[in-house]
Design a protein around this motif. Structure first.
Motif, PDB file in Angstrom:
ATOM      1  N   GLY A 170       0.742  -1.135  -0.066  1.00 46.82           N
ATOM      2  CA  GLY A 170      -0.030  -0.087  -0.060  1.00 46.82           C
ATOM      3  C   GLY A 170       0.926   1.324  -0.058  1.00 46.82           C
ATOM      4  O   GLY A 170       0.233   2.312   0.100  1.00 46.82           O
ATOM      5  N   THR A 171       2.119   1.141  -0.271  1.00 47.74           N
ATOM      6  CA  THR A 171       3.031   2.320  -0.049  1.00 47.74           C
ATOM      7  C   THR A 171       2.344   3.328  -1.142  1.00 47.74           C
ATOM      8  O   THR A 171       2.579   4.535  -0.878  1.00 47.74           O
ATOM      9  N   ILE A 172       2.057   3.067  -2.188  1.00 43.97           N
ATOM     10  CA  ILE A 172       1.743   3.957  -3.302  1.00 43.97           C
ATOM     11  C   ILE A 172       0.395   4.515  -3.150  1.00 43.97           C
ATOM     12  O   ILE A 172       0.019   5.627  -3.798  1.00 43.97           O
ATOM     13  N   LEU A 173      -0.194   4.451  -1.860  1.00 43.70           N
ATOM     14  CA  LEU A 173      -1.481   5.017  -1.427  1.00 43.70           C
ATOM     15  C   LEU A 173      -1.076   6.556  -0.909  1.00 43.70           C
ATOM     16  O   LEU A 173      -1.939   7.316  -0.980  1.00 43.70           O
ATOM     17  N   SER A 174       0.025   6.615  -0.520  1.00 46.03           N
ATOM     18  CA  SER A 174       0.660   7.956  -0.239  1.00 46.03           C
ATOM     19  C   SER A 174       1.407   8.803  -1.348  1.00 46.03           C
ATOM     20  O   SER A 174       2.133   8.144  -1.906  1.00 46.03           O
ATOM     21  N   GLU A 175       0.845   9.890  -1.547  1.00 50.79           N
ATOM     22  CA  GLU A 175       1.252  10.709  -2.683  1.00 50.79           C
ATOM     23  C   GLU A 175       2.642  11.121  -2.473  1.00 50.79           C
ATOM     24  O   GLU A 175       3.679  10.885  -3.319  1.00 50.79           O
ATOM     25  N   LYS A 176       2.993  11.360  -1.194  1.00 49.87           N
ATOM     26  CA  LYS A 176       4.507  11.789  -0.752  1.00 49.87           C
ATOM     27  C   LYS A 176       5.165  10.506  -0.914  1.00 49.87           C
ATOM     28  O   LYS A 176       6.440  10.677  -1.283  1.00 49.87           O
ATOM     29  N   SER A 177       4.947   9.456  -0.454  1.00 46.25           N
ATOM     30  CA  SER A 177       5.796   8.014  -0.788  1.00 46.25           C
ATOM     31  C   SER A 177       6.041   7.620  -2.273  1.00 46.25           C
ATOM     32  O   SER A 177       7.141   7.446  -2.717  1.00 46.25           O
ATOM     33  N   SER A 178       4.969   8.091  -3.106  1.00 48.94           N
ATOM     34  CA  SER A 178       4.894   7.856  -4.522  1.00 48.94           C
ATOM     35  C   SER A 178       6.020   8.641  -4.990  1.00 48.94           C
ATOM     36  O   SER A 178       6.819   8.349  -5.815  1.00 48.94           O
ATOM     37  N   GLU A 179       5.953  10.020  -4.536  1.00 45.84           N
ATOM     38  CA  GLU A 179       7.101  11.011  -5.053  1.00 45.84           C
ATOM     39  C   GLU A 179       8.514  10.744  -4.642  1.00 45.84           C
ATOM     40  O   GLU A 179       9.198  10.860  -5.585  1.00 45.84           O
TER      41      GLU A 179
END
Length: 174
Positions: free
Chosen positions: A87-96
């Motif tokens: 689920g890491t991709i659920l956070s915009e900051k993590s995706s960035e």
């Protein structure tokens, strides 16, 4: 590359649904490339002193996602392989962070293969039902595609997936 960017070490970041093989593939890929592999979920468990299901139960999903983002930031420039959580991709900051500090590889498997291998008791978001798993997979799949630079199917052996990733790497990683 010039200036500060030339000193930044890029990561190979593996994303994908839980059970798709990110941790296993990550370890073997790192060994093949002679670099470090960080498993974010394991790092978070070790740092928190509790399992991911315990973190979810005690503090909730929002807190866990914050811990993921902090872990990604801590390992942003290791120049290694980073295996993220499902689920890491659920956070915009993590995706960035993933995209800004490396090549993001979407490691994917058919959801029925994943279900055959998952231990439902240790996956906090999957205890509800098989239908929920399919819905979650359908919801997240486009997010994995959006954040990734490369998409690799993990349908054969682990070595096959590692070889596919290695072949897809730009020269800067070789």
């Amino acid at each position: 590359m010039t200036g500060a960017m030339a000193q930044t070490k890029l990561n190979i970041v593996l994303c994908g649904f839980m059970g798709c093989g990110k941790s296993t593939v990550g370890k073997i890929l790192a060994k093949k490339m002679g670099c470090q592999c960080v498993d974010l979920d394991k790092y978070i468990e070790d740092t928190a002193g509790m399992s991911i299901p315990e973190i979810f139960d005690k503090y909730g999903e929002e807190h866990f996602r914050k811990l993921e983002t902090e872990a990604l930031a801590a390992f942003a420039d290791i120049g290694g392989v980073v295996a993220t959580g499902g689920g890491t991709i659920l956070s915009e900051k993590s995706s960035e962070l993933m995209r800004d500090h490396g090549l993001v590889v979407f490691l994917h498997r058919d959801v029925t293969q994943i279900l055959d291998d998952l231990d439902m008791e240790i996956r906090p978001l999957l205890k509800e039902s098989i239908e929920y798993i399919f819905r979650l997979y359908e919801e997240r799949y486009p997010l994995y595609e959006k954040v990734s630079h490369v998409k690799v199917l993990n349908a054969g052996t682990v070595e096959d997936a590692v070889d596919q990733i290695a072949a897809a790497l730009p020269p800067v990683f070789r």
